[in-house]
Design a protein around this motif. Sequence first.
Motif, PDB file in Angstrom:
ATOM      1  N   ALA A   1       0.833  -1.205   0.000  1.00 37.59           N
ATOM      2  CA  ALA A   1       0.000   0.000   0.000  1.00 37.59           C
ATOM      3  C   ALA A   1       0.863   1.248   0.000  1.00 37.59           C
ATOM      4  O   ALA A   1       1.997   1.241   0.474  1.00 37.59           O
ATOM      5  CB  ALA A   1      -0.919   0.012   1.219  1.00 37.59           C
ATOM      6  N   ILE A   2       0.291   2.317  -0.545  1.00 37.08           N
ATOM      7  CA  ILE A   2       0.825   3.669  -0.396  1.00 37.08           C
ATOM      8  C   ILE A   2      -0.076   4.382   0.604  1.00 37.08           C
ATOM      9  O   ILE A   2      -1.306   4.339   0.486  1.00 37.08           O
ATOM     10  CB  ILE A   2       0.794   4.443  -1.733  1.00 37.08           C
ATOM     11  CG1 ILE A   2       1.868   3.929  -2.689  1.00 37.08           C
ATOM     12  CG2 ILE A   2       0.966   5.942  -1.498  1.00 37.08           C
ATOM     13  CD1 ILE A   2       3.269   4.384  -2.378  1.00 37.08           C
ATOM     14  N   ALA A   3       0.528   5.037   1.598  1.00 35.44           N
ATOM     15  CA  ALA A   3      -0.227   5.853   2.557  1.00 35.44           C
ATOM     16  C   ALA A   3       0.518   7.174   2.691  1.00 35.44           C
ATOM     17  O   ALA A   3       1.508   7.275   3.408  1.00 35.44           O
ATOM     18  CB  ALA A   3      -0.341   5.151   3.902  1.00 35.44           C
ATOM     19  N   SER A   4       0.036   8.182   1.978  1.00 36.02           N
ATOM     20  CA  SER A   4       0.771   9.438   1.821  1.00 36.02           C
ATOM     21  C   SER A   4      -0.034  10.633   2.303  1.00 36.02           C
ATOM     22  O   SER A   4      -1.268  10.629   2.259  1.00 36.02           O
ATOM     23  CB  SER A   4       1.121   9.624   0.337  1.00 36.02           C
ATOM     24  OG  SER A   4       1.632  10.908   0.086  1.00 36.02           O
ATOM     25  N   GLY A   5       0.685  11.667   2.722  1.00 36.60           N
ATOM     26  CA  GLY A   5       0.036  12.911   3.101  1.00 36.60           C
ATOM     27  C   GLY A   5      -0.319  13.784   1.912  1.00 36.60           C
ATOM     28  O   GLY A   5      -1.010  14.793   2.064  1.00 36.60           O
ATOM     29  N   SER A   6       0.140  13.422   0.729  1.00 31.73           N
ATOM     30  CA  SER A   6      -0.163  14.207  -0.469  1.00 31.73           C
ATOM     31  C   SER A   6      -1.623  14.041  -0.883  1.00 31.73           C
ATOM     32  O   SER A   6      -2.290  13.080  -0.496  1.00 31.73           O
ATOM     33  CB  SER A   6       0.744  13.772  -1.624  1.00 31.73           C
ATOM     34  OG  SER A   6       2.085  14.109  -1.370  1.00 31.73           O
TER      35      SER A   6
ATOM     36  N   LEU B   1       4.765   3.227 -11.179  1.00 29.45           N
ATOM     37  CA  LEU B   1       4.731   2.439  -9.947  1.00 29.45           C
ATOM     38  C   LEU B   1       3.329   1.992  -9.535  1.00 29.45           C
ATOM     39  O   LEU B   1       3.190   1.151  -8.649  1.00 29.45           O
ATOM     40  CB  LEU B   1       5.344   3.248  -8.794  1.00 29.45           C
ATOM     41  CG  LEU B   1       6.842   3.521  -8.853  1.00 29.45           C
ATOM     42  CD1 LEU B   1       7.256   4.373  -7.662  1.00 29.45           C
ATOM     43  CD2 LEU B   1       7.639   2.224  -8.881  1.00 29.45           C
ATOM     44  N   ALA B   2       2.306   2.536 -10.161  1.00 30.30           N
ATOM     45  CA  ALA B   2       0.937   2.284  -9.699  1.00 30.30           C
ATOM     46  C   ALA B   2       0.606   0.798  -9.631  1.00 30.30           C
ATOM     47  O   ALA B   2      -0.064   0.337  -8.694  1.00 30.30           O
ATOM     48  CB  ALA B   2      -0.060   3.011 -10.601  1.00 30.30           C
ATOM     49  N   ALA B   3       1.082   0.025 -10.605  1.00 24.22           N
ATOM     50  CA  ALA B   3       0.726  -1.396 -10.681  1.00 24.22           C
ATOM     51  C   ALA B   3       1.306  -2.220  -9.529  1.00 24.22           C
ATOM     52  O   ALA B   3       0.859  -3.350  -9.292  1.00 24.22           O
ATOM     53  CB  ALA B   3       1.193  -1.977 -12.012  1.00 24.22           C
ATOM     54  N   TYR B   4       2.267  -1.672  -8.817  1.00 24.59           N
ATOM     55  CA  TYR B   4       2.868  -2.413  -7.709  1.00 24.59           C
ATOM     56  C   TYR B   4       1.959  -2.466  -6.481  1.00 24.59           C
ATOM     57  O   TYR B   4       2.123  -3.337  -5.628  1.00 24.59           O
ATOM     58  CB  TYR B   4       4.197  -1.768  -7.297  1.00 24.59           C
ATOM     59  CG  TYR B   4       5.348  -2.079  -8.221  1.00 24.59           C
ATOM     60  CD1 TYR B   4       6.193  -3.159  -7.979  1.00 24.59           C
ATOM     61  CD2 TYR B   4       5.591  -1.293  -9.340  1.00 24.59           C
ATOM     62  CE1 TYR B   4       7.254  -3.448  -8.827  1.00 24.59           C
ATOM     63  CE2 TYR B   4       6.647  -1.569 -10.199  1.00 24.59           C
ATOM     64  CZ  TYR B   4       7.474  -2.645  -9.936  1.00 24.59           C
ATOM     65  OH  TYR B   4       8.521  -2.927 -10.780  1.00 24.59           O
ATOM     66  N   PHE B   5       1.005  -1.544  -6.389  1.00 27.08           N
ATOM     67  CA  PHE B   5       0.281  -1.366  -5.133  1.00 27.08           C
ATOM     68  C   PHE B   5      -1.162  -1.847  -5.196  1.00 27.08           C
ATOM     69  O   PHE B   5      -1.883  -1.589  -6.154  1.00 27.08           O
ATOM     70  CB  PHE B   5       0.344   0.102  -4.708  1.00 27.08           C
ATOM     71  CG  PHE B   5       1.743   0.540  -4.392  1.00 27.08           C
ATOM     72  CD1 PHE B   5       2.318   0.234  -3.172  1.00 27.08           C
ATOM     73  CD2 PHE B   5       2.513   1.208  -5.344  1.00 27.08           C
ATOM     74  CE1 PHE B   5       3.626   0.597  -2.882  1.00 27.08           C
ATOM     75  CE2 PHE B   5       3.817   1.578  -5.065  1.00 27.08           C
ATOM     76  CZ  PHE B   5       4.376   1.270  -3.831  1.00 27.08           C
ATOM     77  N   ASP B   6      -1.560  -2.531  -4.121  1.00 33.35           N
ATOM     78  CA  ASP B   6      -2.930  -3.024  -3.994  1.00 33.35           C
ATOM     79  C   ASP B   6      -3.855  -1.949  -3.446  1.00 33.35           C
ATOM     80  O   ASP B   6      -5.054  -1.954  -3.722  1.00 33.35           O
ATOM     81  CB  ASP B   6      -2.946  -4.238  -3.053  1.00 33.35           C
ATOM     82  CG  ASP B   6      -1.980  -5.321  -3.499  1.00 33.35           C
ATOM     83  OD1 ASP B   6      -2.266  -5.976  -4.516  1.00 33.35           O
ATOM     84  OD2 ASP B   6      -0.926  -5.493  -2.849  1.00 33.35           O
ATOM     85  N   VAL B   7      -3.293  -1.040  -2.653  1.00 34.54           N
ATOM     86  CA  VAL B   7      -4.062   0.047  -2.047  1.00 34.54           C
ATOM     87  C   VAL B   7      -3.264   1.335  -2.194  1.00 34.54           C
ATOM     88  O   VAL B   7      -2.052   1.352  -1.943  1.00 34.54           O
ATOM     89  CB  VAL B   7      -4.336  -0.226  -0.549  1.00 34.54           C
ATOM     90  CG1 VAL B   7      -4.897   1.015   0.138  1.00 34.54           C
ATOM     91  CG2 VAL B   7      -5.287  -1.403  -0.387  1.00 34.54           C
ATOM     92  N   ILE B   8      -3.937   2.400  -2.613  1.00 29.59           N
ATOM     93  CA  ILE B   8      -3.314   3.725  -2.728  1.00 29.59           C
ATOM     94  C   ILE B   8      -4.197   4.700  -1.961  1.00 29.59           C
ATOM     95  O   ILE B   8      -5.365   4.885  -2.298  1.00 29.59           O
ATOM     96  CB  ILE B   8      -3.175   4.146  -4.200  1.00 29.59           C
ATOM     97  CG1 ILE B   8      -2.247   3.166  -4.939  1.00 29.59           C
ATOM     98  CG2 ILE B   8      -2.638   5.569  -4.302  1.00 29.59           C
ATOM     99  CD1 ILE B   8      -2.227   3.344  -6.441  1.00 29.59           C
ATOM    100  N   LEU B   9      -3.629   5.317  -0.926  1.00 29.67           N
ATOM    101  CA  LEU B   9      -4.443   6.087   0.010  1.00 29.67           C
ATOM    102  C   LEU B   9      -3.790   7.423   0.349  1.00 29.67           C
ATOM    103  O   LEU B   9      -2.586   7.498   0.589  1.00 29.67           O
ATOM    104  CB  LEU B   9      -4.629   5.265   1.295  1.00 29.67           C
ATOM    105  CG  LEU B   9      -5.518   5.834   2.389  1.00 29.67           C
ATOM    106  CD1 LEU B   9      -6.966   5.927   1.927  1.00 29.67           C
ATOM    107  CD2 LEU B   9      -5.426   4.957   3.641  1.00 29.67           C
ATOM    108  N   SER B  10      -4.605   8.463   0.372  1.00 27.67           N
ATOM    109  CA  SER B  10      -4.165   9.792   0.800  1.00 27.67           C
ATOM    110  C   SER B  10      -4.687  10.064   2.207  1.00 27.67           C
ATOM    111  O   SER B  10      -5.798   9.652   2.561  1.00 27.67           O
ATOM    112  CB  SER B  10      -4.705  10.863  -0.151  1.00 27.67           C
ATOM    113  OG  SER B  10      -4.579  12.155   0.415  1.00 27.67           O
ATOM    114  N   ALA B  11      -3.897  10.797   2.981  1.00 23.30           N
ATOM    115  CA  ALA B  11      -4.340  11.185   4.323  1.00 23.30           C
ATOM    116  C   ALA B  11      -5.568  12.087   4.266  1.00 23.30           C
ATOM    117  O   ALA B  11      -6.275  12.234   5.269  1.00 23.30           O
ATOM    118  CB  ALA B  11      -3.204  11.882   5.067  1.00 23.30           C
ATOM    119  N   GLU B  12      -5.830  12.683   3.097  1.00 27.32           N
ATOM    120  CA  GLU B  12      -7.026  13.512   2.949  1.00 27.32           C
ATOM    121  C   GLU B  12      -8.304  12.667   2.948  1.00 27.32           C
ATOM    122  O   GLU B  12      -9.409  13.203   3.046  1.00 27.32           O
ATOM    123  CB  GLU B  12      -6.935  14.341   1.673  1.00 27.32           C
ATOM    124  CG  GLU B  12      -5.834  15.398   1.729  1.00 27.32           C
ATOM    125  CD  GLU B  12      -5.777  16.272   0.492  1.00 27.32           C
ATOM    126  OE1 GLU B  12      -6.725  16.215  -0.326  1.00 27.32           O
ATOM    127  OE2 GLU B  12      -4.786  17.006   0.343  1.00 27.32           O
TER     128      GLU B  12
END
Length: 234
Positions: A116-121, A135-146
């Motif tokens: 997963a990506i867990a970013s403040g952006s 890089l998108a295909a590497y991740f099962d979950v992509i999440l913003s702190a927003e």
Amino acid sequence: MEKNSEVLNHKVKAVIFDLDGTLVDSEPNYSKADDVLLGEYGIQALSEEMKKKYVGIGTREMMEDLKEIYGLNESIDILVAKKNKYYLEIAKENTIVFPEMYRFLQFLKENNYPLAIASGSSPEIIDMILAITNLAAYFDVILSAEEVAKGKPAPDVFWEAAKRLGVPFENCLVMEDSLHGVEAAKSASMYCMALPYMMEEPFDDSFLMADVLFKQGIIGFRAEEAIDWLRKNS
């Protein structure tokens, strides 16, 4: 690489990445975008001390803080939109993936770790950066702190990432470069591998909470060392 423990109580089953400063070299781009934004309002560039304060803080939280400090007569939504616009213009020409972190990411993907990506952006920034770096295909979950109630150093974004991955909090490893990110990971009851973006000793106590600390930051990070540690704890 400094390890607080050789063998963990719970096995690592998933890895959650911060994005900026951990996976991609984007912090200088954000700094330039901040300078352009503040210059629009006749404000001088942030001092190094203030820049350090905002490493790991979400875009919205940072804009809320700057609005209060400088008395900006602008809505938070507009400030965020302007900063994102300036950042995107800069980042399209100048964003690279850290090579050793990319090797680590490849190992994780090849060995079927949920990622997963867990970013403040902001979400649109995350999507664009992952697109231009492929890089998108590497991740099962992509999440913003927003997308959660509170950004780092609150644990919300890591908790939500783990929930979406379907992995218990205690079985997650977080990769982080910021003090606020390490605090969030440990508050979330997760393991943390820290690569301080601001490499200044003595390190803040929060960095020393990390289960693995690369004291030289991303410069000192070696994929093989991280992989060896992970093999012992998966």
